[in-house]
Scaffold this active site. Structure first.
Site, PDB file in Angstrom:
ATOM      1  N   ARG A 104       0.875  -1.180   0.000  1.00  0.00           N
ATOM      2  CA  ARG A 104       0.000   0.000   0.000  1.00  0.00           C
ATOM      3  C   ARG A 104       0.904   1.219   0.000  1.00  0.00           C
ATOM      4  O   ARG A 104       1.712   1.390   0.912  1.00  0.00           O
ATOM      5  CB  ARG A 104      -0.936   0.005   1.217  1.00  0.00           C
ATOM      6  CG  ARG A 104      -1.682   1.318   1.363  1.00  0.00           C
ATOM      7  CD  ARG A 104      -2.771   1.304   2.408  1.00  0.00           C
ATOM      8  NE  ARG A 104      -3.942   0.595   1.926  1.00  0.00           N
ATOM      9  CZ  ARG A 104      -5.168   0.744   2.447  1.00  0.00           C
ATOM     10  NH1 ARG A 104      -5.370   1.557   3.464  1.00  0.00           N
ATOM     11  NH2 ARG A 104      -6.180   0.073   1.960  1.00  0.00           N
ATOM     12  N   HIS A 131      -7.524   1.048  -6.385  1.00  0.00           N
ATOM     13  CA  HIS A 131      -7.753   0.189  -5.213  1.00  0.00           C
ATOM     14  C   HIS A 131      -8.479  -1.084  -5.679  1.00  0.00           C
ATOM     15  O   HIS A 131      -9.651  -1.302  -5.360  1.00  0.00           O
ATOM     16  CB  HIS A 131      -8.573   0.956  -4.167  1.00  0.00           C
ATOM     17  CG  HIS A 131      -8.557   0.338  -2.805  1.00  0.00           C
ATOM     18  ND1 HIS A 131      -7.778  -0.757  -2.473  1.00  0.00           N
ATOM     19  CD2 HIS A 131      -9.256   0.645  -1.671  1.00  0.00           C
ATOM     20  CE1 HIS A 131      -7.992  -1.072  -1.198  1.00  0.00           C
ATOM     21  NE2 HIS A 131      -8.873  -0.246  -0.697  1.00  0.00           N
ATOM     22  N   GLN A 134     -10.420  -3.612  -3.266  1.00  0.00           N
ATOM     23  CA  GLN A 134     -11.748  -3.196  -2.806  1.00  0.00           C
ATOM     24  C   GLN A 134     -12.809  -3.532  -3.852  1.00  0.00           C
ATOM     25  O   GLN A 134     -13.921  -3.915  -3.523  1.00  0.00           O
ATOM     26  CB  GLN A 134     -11.747  -1.691  -2.513  1.00  0.00           C
ATOM     27  CG  GLN A 134     -13.066  -1.183  -1.957  1.00  0.00           C
ATOM     28  CD  GLN A 134     -13.389  -1.747  -0.580  1.00  0.00           C
ATOM     29  OE1 GLN A 134     -12.542  -1.758   0.295  1.00  0.00           O
ATOM     30  NE2 GLN A 134     -14.620  -2.223  -0.389  1.00  0.00           N
ATOM     31  N   ASP A 219     -17.092   7.798  -1.708  1.00  0.00           N
ATOM     32  CA  ASP A 219     -15.869   7.596  -0.916  1.00  0.00           C
ATOM     33  C   ASP A 219     -15.546   8.946  -0.287  1.00  0.00           C
ATOM     34  O   ASP A 219     -16.147   9.970  -0.655  1.00  0.00           O
ATOM     35  CB  ASP A 219     -14.739   7.127  -1.862  1.00  0.00           C
ATOM     36  CG  ASP A 219     -13.460   6.742  -1.122  1.00  0.00           C
ATOM     37  OD1 ASP A 219     -13.499   6.587   0.110  1.00  0.00           O
ATOM     38  OD2 ASP A 219     -12.413   6.604  -1.796  1.00  0.00           O
ATOM     39  N   CYS A 259     -16.330   2.148   0.465  1.00  0.00           N
ATOM     40  CA  CYS A 259     -15.216   1.252   0.821  1.00  0.00           C
ATOM     41  C   CYS A 259     -14.842   1.362   2.301  1.00  0.00           C
ATOM     42  O   CYS A 259     -14.233   0.451   2.847  1.00  0.00           O
ATOM     43  CB  CYS A 259     -14.015   1.522  -0.062  1.00  0.00           C
ATOM     44  SG  CYS A 259     -13.302   3.167   0.147  1.00  0.00           S
ATOM     45  N   ARG A 287     -14.210  -8.210   2.196  1.00  0.00           N
ATOM     46  CA  ARG A 287     -12.779  -8.031   1.909  1.00  0.00           C
ATOM     47  C   ARG A 287     -12.013  -9.297   2.303  1.00  0.00           C
ATOM     48  O   ARG A 287     -11.055  -9.684   1.639  1.00  0.00           O
ATOM     49  CB  ARG A 287     -12.221  -6.818   2.679  1.00  0.00           C
ATOM     50  CG  ARG A 287     -12.654  -5.457   2.156  1.00  0.00           C
ATOM     51  CD  ARG A 287     -12.118  -5.167   0.759  1.00  0.00           C
ATOM     52  NE  ARG A 287     -10.684  -5.262   0.662  1.00  0.00           N
ATOM     53  CZ  ARG A 287      -9.810  -4.279   0.896  1.00  0.00           C
ATOM     54  NH1 ARG A 287     -10.270  -3.092   1.225  1.00  0.00           N
ATOM     55  NH2 ARG A 287      -8.506  -4.462   0.769  1.00  0.00           N
TER      56      ARG A 287
END
Ligand code: CP
Ligand code: NVA
Length: 300
Positions: A104, A131, A134, A219, A259, A287
């Protein structure tokens, strides 16, 4: 065969992504049945986090444990990464020891460089641009709740950020219609939506955008690394907040996703986040299952 990485959704084809989603559904059932699975017995995942995380870290770490493997959490503090050892050196060293690496980071280019130096699969655990992990969970969540996402109307409200970019990729791969409603200043990167043009359109009026939608997503307005823009962005994004007035324009059975982490009463109201159309907790839980299916795909 050369090593496969998962840097964006486009790293895999539709059949491969669908097989991961189907496997995630199976793995989810197996967790409920408390079945012991050892498909990643003895395997080790290295996880480098240059930004904070709850879901990504816990899903990969738990996932490895549940599949018989192990995960190592590496943060800049406490490793040589924080003291300036180049990522390309870290990539070569870790690939001699672990079986897979999740990174990340900030610039997506860093991930690409890292992957080019790694002999083992590299997973994008979030970059400034994408991402994809996700998206696996979001697609799994939609599929479970409503079936195929093909030809559905999906509406993105808010920042044209890393999540939005991954939705743009998903729209093309899974052939759904993506409508983006965001301030002009914060549109997604042209080179990303250009390649998904047939599936992506823009509508400035959020009420119109959401009309007849099957899925509404948003988001945070300021992503990790943009904290100093938080206040300025709050004003610029106000009209794109997902609230009950907006949700009423969507289909009555439309779903709401985020997310997480969410900023209540900024990009989404408490009422929508905690309301009957919101599937955010299922989405977050998914996830785990989608990360496990991805690890199995890359490692076996
Ligand atoms: N959605 C997501 O990636 O959450 P974390 O930042 O907690 O990992
Ligand atoms: N766009 C957000 C997603 C967090 C999971 C960020 O990059 O901070």
């Amino acid at each position: 065969m050369s090593v496969r990485h998962f840097l964006t959704l486009k790293s895999l084809n539709r059949d491969e992504l669908e097989s991961i989603i189907n496997r995630a559904l199976e793995l989810k059932k197996q967790v409920k049945q408390k079945k012991i699975i050892t498909t990643l017995d003895n395997r080790v995942l290295g996880m480098i986090f240059e930004k904070s995380s709850t879901r990504t870290r816990v899903s990969f770490e738990t996932g490895m444990a549940q599949l018989g493997g192990h995960a190592i959490y590496l943060a800049p503090t406490g490793t040589q990464i924080g003291r300036g050892e180049p990522l390309k050196d870290t990539a070569r060293v870790l690939s001699k020891m672990v079986d897979c690496i999740m990174l990340r980071t900030f610039a997506h280019q860093k991930l690409e460089e890292f992957a080019s130096y790694s002999d083992v699969p590299v997973i994008n655990g979030l970059s400034d641009s994408f991402h994809p992990c996700q998206l696996l969970a979001d697609l799994l969540t939609y599929t479970e709740a409503r079936g195929s996402i093909e030809n559905k109307k999906v509406v993105w409200l808010g920042d044209g950020n890393n999540m939005c970019h991954s939705y743009i990729n998903a729209a093309k791969i899974f052939n759904f219609q993506l409508i983006i409603s965001c301030p002009k200043e914060f549109v997604p990167a042209a080179e990303i939506y250009e390649s998904s043009k047939e599936n992506v359109s823009f509508e400035d009026d959020p009420h119109k955008a959401v009309g007849n939608a099957d899925l509404v997503i948003t988001d945070v307005w300021a992503s990790m690394g943009q904290e100093n823009e938080q206040n300025e962005r709050k004003n610029k994004f106000k009209k794109y907040q997902v609230n009950s007035e907006i949700m009423v324009c969507a289909k009555s059975d439309a779903l709401f996703m985020h997310c997480l982490p969410a900023h209540r009463n900024e990009e989404v109201t408490e009422e929508v986040l905690e309301g009957p159309q919101s599937v955010v907790w299922e989405e977050a839980g998914n996830r785990l299952h989608s990360s496990k299916a991805l690890l199995e795909f890359l490692l076996n």
